[in-house]
Structures are given as structure tokens and as C-alpha cells.
Design a protein around this motif. Structure first.
Motif, PDB file in Angstrom:
ATOM      1  N   GLY A   1      36.108  37.176  41.225  1.00  0.00           N
ATOM      2  CA  GLY A   1      35.234  36.028  40.844  1.00  0.00           C
ATOM      3  C   GLY A   1      35.788  34.453  41.818  1.00  0.00           C
ATOM      4  O   GLY A   1      35.671  33.578  41.976  1.00  0.00           O
ATOM      5  N   ASP A   2      36.547  35.488  43.268  1.00  0.00           N
ATOM      6  CA  ASP A   2      37.284  34.984  44.513  1.00  0.00           C
ATOM      7  C   ASP A   2      35.523  34.238  45.289  1.00  0.00           C
ATOM      8  O   ASP A   2      34.458  34.842  45.124  1.00  0.00           O
ATOM      9  CB  ASP A   2      37.707  35.341  45.394  1.00  0.00           C
ATOM     10  N   VAL A   3      35.720  33.074  45.084  1.00  0.00           N
ATOM     11  CA  VAL A   3      34.167  32.493  46.213  1.00  0.00           C
ATOM     12  C   VAL A   3      34.713  33.207  47.212  1.00  0.00           C
ATOM     13  O   VAL A   3      35.443  32.937  48.082  1.00  0.00           O
ATOM     14  CB  VAL A   3      34.895  30.582  46.345  1.00  0.00           C
ATOM     15  N   LEU A   4      33.025  33.486  48.514  1.00  0.00           N
ATOM     16  CA  LEU A   4      32.987  33.797  48.991  1.00  0.00           C
ATOM     17  C   LEU A   4      32.185  33.104  50.443  1.00  0.00           C
ATOM     18  O   LEU A   4      32.877  33.309  50.940  1.00  0.00           O
ATOM     19  CB  LEU A   4      32.636  35.840  48.818  1.00  0.00           C
ATOM     20  N   VAL A   5      31.882  32.686  50.121  1.00  0.00           N
ATOM     21  CA  VAL A   5      30.883  31.819  50.688  1.00  0.00           C
ATOM     22  C   VAL A   5      30.065  30.492  49.509  1.00  0.00           C
ATOM     23  O   VAL A   5      30.055  30.491  48.454  1.00  0.00           O
ATOM     24  CB  VAL A   5      29.632  32.744  51.312  1.00  0.00           C
ATOM     25  N   GLN A   6      30.254  29.415  50.343  1.00  0.00           N
ATOM     26  CA  GLN A   6      29.755  28.109  49.944  1.00  0.00           C
ATOM     27  C   GLN A   6      28.735  27.386  50.190  1.00  0.00           C
ATOM     28  O   GLN A   6      28.965  26.986  51.785  1.00  0.00           O
ATOM     29  CB  GLN A   6      31.386  27.660  49.747  1.00  0.00           C
ATOM     30  N   LEU A   7      27.374  27.372  49.860  1.00  0.00           N
ATOM     31  CA  LEU A   7      26.326  26.799  50.151  1.00  0.00           C
ATOM     32  C   LEU A   7      26.325  25.149  50.277  1.00  0.00           C
ATOM     33  O   LEU A   7      26.592  24.614  48.605  1.00  0.00           O
ATOM     34  CB  LEU A   7      24.946  27.404  49.160  1.00  0.00           C
ATOM     35  N   ALA A   8      26.084  24.539  50.665  1.00  0.00           N
ATOM     36  CA  ALA A   8      26.296  22.734  50.852  1.00  0.00           C
ATOM     37  C   ALA A   8      25.447  22.980  49.295  1.00  0.00           C
ATOM     38  O   ALA A   8      24.028  22.729  49.343  1.00  0.00           O
ATOM     39  CB  ALA A   8      25.636  22.226  51.747  1.00  0.00           C
ATOM     40  N   VAL A   9      26.059  21.255  48.763  1.00  0.00           N
ATOM     41  CA  VAL A   9      25.293  20.983  47.657  1.00  0.00           C
ATOM     42  C   VAL A   9      24.539  19.788  47.498  1.00  0.00           C
ATOM     43  O   VAL A   9      24.092  19.247  46.246  1.00  0.00           O
ATOM     44  CB  VAL A   9      26.239  21.314  45.922  1.00  0.00           C
ATOM     45  N   GLY A  10      25.179  19.227  48.564  1.00  0.00           N
ATOM     46  CA  GLY A  10      23.767  17.730  48.232  1.00  0.00           C
ATOM     47  C   GLY A  10      24.298  16.654  47.815  1.00  0.00           C
ATOM     48  O   GLY A  10      25.859  16.658  47.659  1.00  0.00           O
TER      49      GLY A  10
ATOM     50  N   SER B   1      22.565  25.808  39.280  1.00  0.00           N
ATOM     51  CA  SER B   1      21.948  25.370  40.023  1.00  0.00           C
ATOM     52  C   SER B   1      23.193  25.043  41.369  1.00  0.00           C
ATOM     53  O   SER B   1      23.583  25.790  41.923  1.00  0.00           O
ATOM     54  CB  SER B   1      21.117  24.558  39.928  1.00  0.00           C
ATOM     55  N   LEU B   2      24.080  24.263  40.492  1.00  0.00           N
ATOM     56  CA  LEU B   2      25.542  24.326  41.453  1.00  0.00           C
ATOM     57  C   LEU B   2      26.315  25.771  40.810  1.00  0.00           C
ATOM     58  O   LEU B   2      26.771  25.389  42.589  1.00  0.00           O
ATOM     59  CB  LEU B   2      25.863  22.861  40.662  1.00  0.00           C
ATOM     60  N   GLU B   3      26.440  26.084  40.297  1.00  0.00           N
ATOM     61  CA  GLU B   3      26.925  27.350  40.599  1.00  0.00           C
ATOM     62  C   GLU B   3      26.694  28.309  41.657  1.00  0.00           C
ATOM     63  O   GLU B   3      27.341  29.172  42.316  1.00  0.00           O
ATOM     64  CB  GLU B   3      27.053  27.816  39.095  1.00  0.00           C
ATOM     65  N   ASN B   4      25.421  28.503  41.534  1.00  0.00           N
ATOM     66  CA  ASN B   4      24.844  29.483  42.272  1.00  0.00           C
ATOM     67  C   ASN B   4      25.012  29.103  44.212  1.00  0.00           C
ATOM     68  O   ASN B   4      24.294  29.691  44.598  1.00  0.00           O
ATOM     69  CB  ASN B   4      23.003  29.605  41.884  1.00  0.00           C
ATOM     70  N   LYS B   5      25.519  27.896  43.647  1.00  0.00           N
ATOM     71  CA  LYS B   5      26.107  27.424  45.244  1.00  0.00           C
ATOM     72  C   LYS B   5      27.064  28.215  46.177  1.00  0.00           C
ATOM     73  O   LYS B   5      27.146  28.351  47.035  1.00  0.00           O
ATOM     74  CB  LYS B   5      25.859  25.947  46.249  1.00  0.00           C
ATOM     75  N   GLN B   6      27.920  28.908  45.003  1.00  0.00           N
ATOM     76  CA  GLN B   6      28.668  29.627  45.490  1.00  0.00           C
ATOM     77  C   GLN B   6      28.973  31.375  45.565  1.00  0.00           C
ATOM     78  O   GLN B   6      28.068  31.729  44.342  1.00  0.00           O
ATOM     79  CB  GLN B   6      30.609  28.695  43.848  1.00  0.00           C
ATOM     80  N   LEU B   7      28.920  32.198  46.104  1.00  0.00           N
ATOM     81  CA  LEU B   7      28.814  33.088  46.308  1.00  0.00           C
ATOM     82  C   LEU B   7      30.246  34.053  45.366  1.00  0.00           C
ATOM     83  O   LEU B   7      31.259  33.932  46.364  1.00  0.00           O
ATOM     84  CB  LEU B   7      28.516  33.843  47.458  1.00  0.00           C
ATOM     85  N   LEU B   8      29.919  34.173  44.715  1.00  0.00           N
ATOM     86  CA  LEU B   8      31.748  35.573  44.354  1.00  0.00           C
ATOM     87  C   LEU B   8      32.095  36.615  44.617  1.00  0.00           C
ATOM     88  O   LEU B   8      30.639  37.498  44.045  1.00  0.00           O
ATOM     89  CB  LEU B   8      31.635  34.497  42.557  1.00  0.00           C
ATOM     90  N   ALA B   9      32.563  36.853  44.109  1.00  0.00           N
ATOM     91  CA  ALA B   9      33.535  38.456  44.061  1.00  0.00           C
ATOM     92  C   ALA B   9      33.271  38.937  43.176  1.00  0.00           C
ATOM     93  O   ALA B   9      33.114  38.386  41.839  1.00  0.00           O
ATOM     94  CB  ALA B   9      34.855  38.678  44.463  1.00  0.00           C
TER      95      ALA B   9
END
Length: 362
Positions: A118-127, A179-187
Motif C-alpha cells: 500500500g505504500d506509494v512508490l511513484v506519483q504522477l501529475a494529476v492536473g 482515475s485519480l487513484e491510478n495516478k499513484q503506483l502502490l506497493a
């Protein structure tokens, strides 16, 4: 005659005699010179001592050529593939952004980091997606209030319209939130980060592109690279492998080869599976961890009682395989042979030789 005149007369006479002698002195003729040149070598020959006959060289017996030889013997032989392996996890997850990609905003991990599920690994820009989600939350609250009012009015059409609007706002919210949650890469599990793509802020990430590799550090196996065009192509699943960690040697089993690798769409794994053999063992040292290196030896075939010679004694020329044998009396004979198992330093001869024969080494 006076004394003075007498002296002058004597001087004049001497002067005339000297002049006459000088004019008529003997000159060496051309013939005399030639004769002299002819006589010189003749006299020279008589003066020099007579030349002696050269001595004949002594008869020397040619030296016997020395050969390096080894006898044909019986003994064990094995054909092995050796390599240097690295411990890695056999339970790994190649994590990527699903459905949609985007621009990188921040990378929170690097190789070697320990993470929890559940840890956040990579965050994409969400606009402005986060604002749109909040707006839909507000819309849902309004729709819910109107639905309550419609139910109080007991107007069937108003109730149906309010319920439909609430459902529409709820669907929009769910999809936008996803879509917003897909901007985060989780463990996806507890483990160790073993790979992170070279990403920077603003880098473009495509859907299903492997961004992070997450591995379980408790489930380890050994991977070593092989040349698939050599004998390594003969390695099969189940073959015994010996693993050496420092002074400790343990046994393992081959569990995956290039020909038995599972299908994957991940380009990194696909390339790795093409030239790596994997070995597992339940005897790994307690201190073993991802990244440790070990010497690997996989035995392809072996024979306990074989006729063997050093590899340097086997010769090949124009498709012919033969050895040179030193026989009694120093005679050298070439014998065609058939080879069997080829070891690291010796080779099996399956046909053509007998135990005890002396093989001339190259």
C-alpha cells in the motif's frame, strides 16, 4: 793559366757533365713494368705457405626428441557448466500503471528500499482531477438532498428523476476517483525494491510499462547467465547444481531454463529469461539476501569408469579427430579416435585407444 781561370774551367766542366747525365739517364720501359706486374703474383705464391685441407666435422649422433606424454587411464569424468550467479527473489511483481499513464511528479523509492503493502512508490501529475473529484462529491450531496425532498413530496416522477441524477453523479465520482487513484503506483506486497526505472520529474510513463520491481526477500533463488549456443543449452529442469558461498558448498536444483521460461509481456523479464538459468535450494545460508553472489556448477553428464586423456592430447584437423601415440623405440604413430564426455581438463575416448598407451601432448 791562373788559378782563378783553372777553377772556373773545372766548375764549367762539372756543370756540363751533370747536365748530360740528367738528359740521358735510363728510363723504365713499359715492357719492364708489365713484366714486373706479372712476376709479383708468381713470387707471392712461392712465398705464402701451402693451404691445408679443411678438417672434416666430427660425426655427432642426432639428439633424441623429447615428448611430453601422459598415459591413457581409467577414471571418473563429468561435463559441467560453470557460472557466477546472483541471489534474487522468485516471487516478484513488476508494477506498472494500468489503463493510463502520464507525467511523473515524484518518485518515492529506489532500489534496495524496504516497503509495505500500500505504500506509494511513484506519483504522477494529476492536473485538476482532485478538484473534479471534490466537485462530484458536492454534486452527490446535492443530488442526495433532492432525492430526500422528492420522497417527502411523494411525487413518483420527482423521486425517479432524483434517484437517476444521484446514480449518474455517483458513477461519475467513482470513475474519476479511480482515475485519480491510478495516478499513484502502490506497493502490492511487503518486500524489497529491486528495480526502479530511470524516471525524472516530467518523464512520460506509458500504460503497462514496468516502473518498479518489487520482490519478496524471503523467497530466494539463484540466477546465472549462460551462453545458449554452448553446452549450457543442454541444461534441463531438475539437473543438480552445486552452489558455493565462500567456503560453504550446498546442493540445488535447476528450476527454470531459457526453454522453459514462462510467457511474459514484460520486455525486461522476457530478455532476462532468454539467457538465464535459475536454481533453487532449501539449504541457503541464513545470512543469504538479495544480491549475494555464488559460484554455480551444473553437471550435465558423468561417467565413473571411462578411458580418459588430457584435452591437450586430442587433435583435430579437417574433420579428423586423432591422437599421437609414442610407441616402443621412440616411434610415433597417429591413431583416429572417437571422443565421449568432454570435461574441463580431460576428455573421454570411447573408441581407438587402450589403457596404458602414451599420448603425446600438444
Amino acid at each position: 793559366m791562373t788559378p782563378l781561370l783553372w777553377r772556373l774551367s773545372i766548375m764549367y766542366t762539372n756543370w756540363r757533365m751533370d747536365k748530360l747525365w740528367f738528359r740521358h739517364r735510363p728510363k723504365t720501359s713499359t715492357f719492364a713494368i708489365l713484366l714486373l706486374l706479372f712476376m709479383i703474383p708468381l713470387t707471392g705464391c712461392s712465398l705464402l705457405p701451402a693451404e691445408e685441407e679443411p678438417l672434416k666435422p666430427p660425426l655427432v649422433k642426432p639428439a633424441q626428441e623429447n615428448y611430453r606424454t601422459e598415459p591413457v587411464v581409467r577414471g571418473p569424468i563429468a561435463q559441467e557448466v560453470r557460472g557466477n550467479g546472483t541471489l534474487e527473489s522468485y516471487e516478484s511483481d513488476a508494477i506498472s500503471f494500468a489503463a493510463e499513464g502520464g507525467r511523473v511528479k515524484e518518485v518515492f523509492v529506489r532500489a534496495g528500499d524496504e516497503v509495505k503493502k500500500g505504500d506509494v512508490l511513484v506519483q504522477l501529475a494529476v492536473g485538476d482531477l482532485d478538484i473534479q473529484v471534490k466537485q462530484l462529491e458536492l454534486n452527490m450531496l446535492v443530488a442526495k438532498g433532492k432525492l430526500r425532498e422528492a420522497k417527502l413530496s411523494e411525487n413518483a416522477d420527482a423521486i425517479a428523476a432524483a434517484e437517476l441524477q444521484y446514480e449518474i453523479d455517483q458513477l461519475k465520482y467513482s470513475r474519476l476517483l479511480e482515475s485519480l487513484e491510478n495516478k499513484q503506483l502502490l506497493a502490492t506486497m511487503d518486500g524489497t525494491i529491486t528495480y526502479v526505472a530511470p524516471l525524472e520529474e516530467g518523464s512520460r510513463v506509458e500504460p503497462y510499462e514496468t516502473v518498479v520491481m518489487l520482490s519478496d526477500p524471503k523467497k530466494l533463488r539463484i540466477a546465472f547467465q549462460v551462453d545458449t549456443t554452448s553446452d549450457a543449452s543442454k541444461i534441463g529442469v531438475g539437473f543438480t547444481a552445486m552452489l558455493k558461498f565462500g567456503d560453504e558448498e550446498i546442493a540445488g536444483k535447476v528450476t527454470q531454463t531459457p526453454s522453459t521460461a514462462p510467457f511474459t509481456e514484460d520486455d525486461i523479464l522476457k530478455q532476462r529469461y532468454m539467457n538465464h538459468v535459475y536454481v533453487e535450494s532449501d539449504q541457503l545460508p541464513e545470512t543469504a539476501e538479495i544480491g549475494d553472489r555464488t559460484d554455480v556448477t551444473v553437471r550435465l553428464q558423468e561417467r565413473e569408469d571411462a578411458l580418459i586423456i588430457p584435452r591437450s592430447g586430442l587433435r583435430s584437423y579437417l574433420g579428423r579427430t586423432f591422437v599421437r601415440v609414442l610407441e616402443d623405440g621412440g616411434k610415433v604413430r597417429e591413431i583416429d579416435v572417437e571422443q565421449g564426455i568432454v570435461g574441463s581438463t580431460v576428455v573421454e575416448i570411447s573408441k581407438g585407444l587402450e589403457e596404458g598407451q602414451l599420448i603425446i601432448l600438444q
